[in-house]
Design a protein around this motif. Structure first.
Motif, PDB file in Angstrom:
ATOM      1  N   TRP A 150       4.925 -22.964  60.220  1.00 41.67           N
ATOM      2  CA  TRP A 150       3.531 -22.574  59.942  1.00 41.67           C
ATOM      3  C   TRP A 150       3.148 -23.228  58.607  1.00 41.67           C
ATOM      4  O   TRP A 150       2.911 -22.556  57.608  1.00 41.67           O
ATOM      5  N   TYR A 158       1.547 -24.969  55.311  1.00 37.19           N
ATOM      6  CA  TYR A 158       0.340 -25.113  54.521  1.00 37.19           C
ATOM      7  C   TYR A 158       0.378 -26.490  53.865  1.00 37.19           C
ATOM      8  O   TYR A 158       1.365 -27.215  53.956  1.00 37.19           O
ATOM      9  N   ASN A 192      -0.660 -31.136  57.880  1.00 37.15           N
ATOM     10  CA  ASN A 192      -1.735 -30.654  58.755  1.00 37.15           C
ATOM     11  C   ASN A 192      -2.864 -31.659  58.952  1.00 37.15           C
ATOM     12  O   ASN A 192      -3.807 -31.379  59.691  1.00 37.15           O
ATOM     13  N   GLN A 202      -5.112 -25.235  64.030  1.00 37.72           N
ATOM     14  CA  GLN A 202      -5.579 -24.280  63.037  1.00 37.72           C
ATOM     15  C   GLN A 202      -6.912 -23.681  63.489  1.00 37.72           C
ATOM     16  O   GLN A 202      -7.759 -24.375  64.045  1.00 37.72           O
ATOM     17  N   PHE A 260      -3.804 -22.002  55.979  1.00 36.42           N
ATOM     18  CA  PHE A 260      -4.233 -21.795  57.358  1.00 36.42           C
ATOM     19  C   PHE A 260      -3.705 -20.446  57.864  1.00 36.42           C
ATOM     20  O   PHE A 260      -2.677 -20.382  58.554  1.00 36.42           O
ATOM     21  N   ARG A 301      -3.678 -19.605  63.202  1.00 34.89           N
ATOM     22  CA  ARG A 301      -3.547 -20.793  64.051  1.00 34.89           C
ATOM     23  C   ARG A 301      -2.924 -20.357  65.366  1.00 34.89           C
ATOM     24  O   ARG A 301      -2.172 -19.379  65.432  1.00 34.89           O
ATOM     25  N   ALA A 306      -3.901 -32.680  62.630  1.00 30.97           N
ATOM     26  CA  ALA A 306      -4.617 -31.626  63.345  1.00 30.97           C
ATOM     27  C   ALA A 306      -6.017 -31.428  62.782  1.00 30.97           C
ATOM     28  O   ALA A 306      -6.989 -31.291  63.538  1.00 30.97           O
TER      29      ALA A 306
END
Length: 330
Positions: free
Chosen positions: A289, A291, A296, A222, A77, A80, A299
């Motif tokens: 942040w 990955y 994730n 994202q 991502f 974001r 989201a």
């Protein structure tokens, strides 16, 4: 023999190590390209010019309604952002809260349902009961006129009033003049940056609102993924190497900030940065942040729901539909 890869992404601090050679993709001879306008990368992706490329989430998802959807995503991502800060209003329009947007004319950057727009329409519907059909929508460029993005499908759901701005018009000027009441845009209107009192953010204290949103939902929205053609997606060793390289480049950037805390980030030009960093670290964690799919999924599944509810996907896609199978366990 190493695979030859043409890779395109914006140069972020967390992709810089790929461009300068500190990180390489094992088993591949990769060349890296970028563009000042990331939407140009998206268009060339649709035109099949790249083997690996950054791709806006909504642009990517729209390809699943093509007769032969050509791409799958890696859970990388590169872009974001929290997006409450992306909603602007005309200060004479009498808009004091999100619910005041009902019945209003709202500009949106680039296309109906650009990535920040999908997020904010979904949040406004979930948290304030404001669905897109309660507003009128004008699509265009924020400070520069742009033509319709006719290289990607542009579905408009029944019952939603959407039109493109006239030739030569910009959404920033329309907002400042009162021709539109509000604007959802990845770009901050230049007039606001120049001190205009006719434009303001819908959420003036957006940082507090966004931090509260994260505390309640765990979602750090994202905007973009990294896409590969389906024929590449089946090459498990190669897609794993691509994922690991992007992850390593990101970790280099994050480690720079973690290590810099000992010297109060003296290499950073922003005053009081260390305080902001520690506040963010306390809220978002050591890997702020992330990955991979596990960190994730909430989201991504939320965005997939929004995309379907807003009439931009014919069916509600799942993470299993859109990500490379070999990386579903990341």
């Amino acid at each position: 023999m190493n695979a030859k890869l043409r890779v395109a992404t914006y140069i972020y601090e967390h992709t810089a190590a790929l461009f300068d050679g500190r990180v390489t993709i094992e088993g591949a001879d990769a060349t890296f390209e970028t563009d000042a306008l990331v939407s140009n990368i998206f268009q060339r992706t649709v035109e099949r010019r790249y083997d690996v490329s950054e791709f806006g989430l909504t642009y990517f998802l729209r390809t699943f309604d093509l007769p032969d959807s050509p791409f799958l995503a890696l859970p990388i991502f590169p872009n974001r952002n929290f997006r409450h800060s992306a909603v602007f209003v005309n200060t004479a329009a009498g808009i004091e809260s999100p619910r005041d947007l009902a019945g209003r004319t709202i500009g949106e950057f680039a296309l109906y349902g650009h990535d920040p727009g999908v997020w904010m329409k979904g949040i406004l519907a979930d948290e304030y009961g404001l669905t897109p059909d309660k507003c009128r929508w004008v699509i265009g460029g924020t400070d520069h006129p742009i033509p319709p993005f006719d290289w990607i499908p542009q579905p408009v759901p029944e019952g939603v009033d959407v039109r493109h701005a006239a030739d030569g018009e910009t959404l920033s000027a329309m907002l400042e003049s009162g021709e539109i009441d509000a604007l959802v845009s990845v770009d901050v209107p230049r007039a606001l940056l120049n001190g205009s009192t006719k434009i303001a953010r819908l959420f003036p204290d957006y940082e507090t609102v966004e931090r509260d949103y994260y505390r309640r939902t765990g979602i750090f929205p994202q905007m973009h993924i990294v896409a590969v053609p389906r024929e590449t997606a089946s090459r498990t060793d190669l897609v794993t190497s691509i994922y690991r390289a992007f992850h390593e480049a990101k970790e280099i950037a994050q480690r720079t900030y973690r290590d810099g805390a000992a010297k109060q980030h003296m290499s950073v030009v922003t005053p009081w940065f260390s305080g902001h960093f520690e506040e963010n670290r306390a809220l978002l964690g050591e890997d702020w942040w992330p990955y991979g799919l596990a960190a994730n999924r909430t989201a991504i599944d939320t965005f997939l729901r929004y995309h379907h509810e807003q009439g931009l996907s014919k069916r509600r896609l799942t993470s299993e539909d859109i990500f490379v199978p070999a990386l579903l366990d990341t």
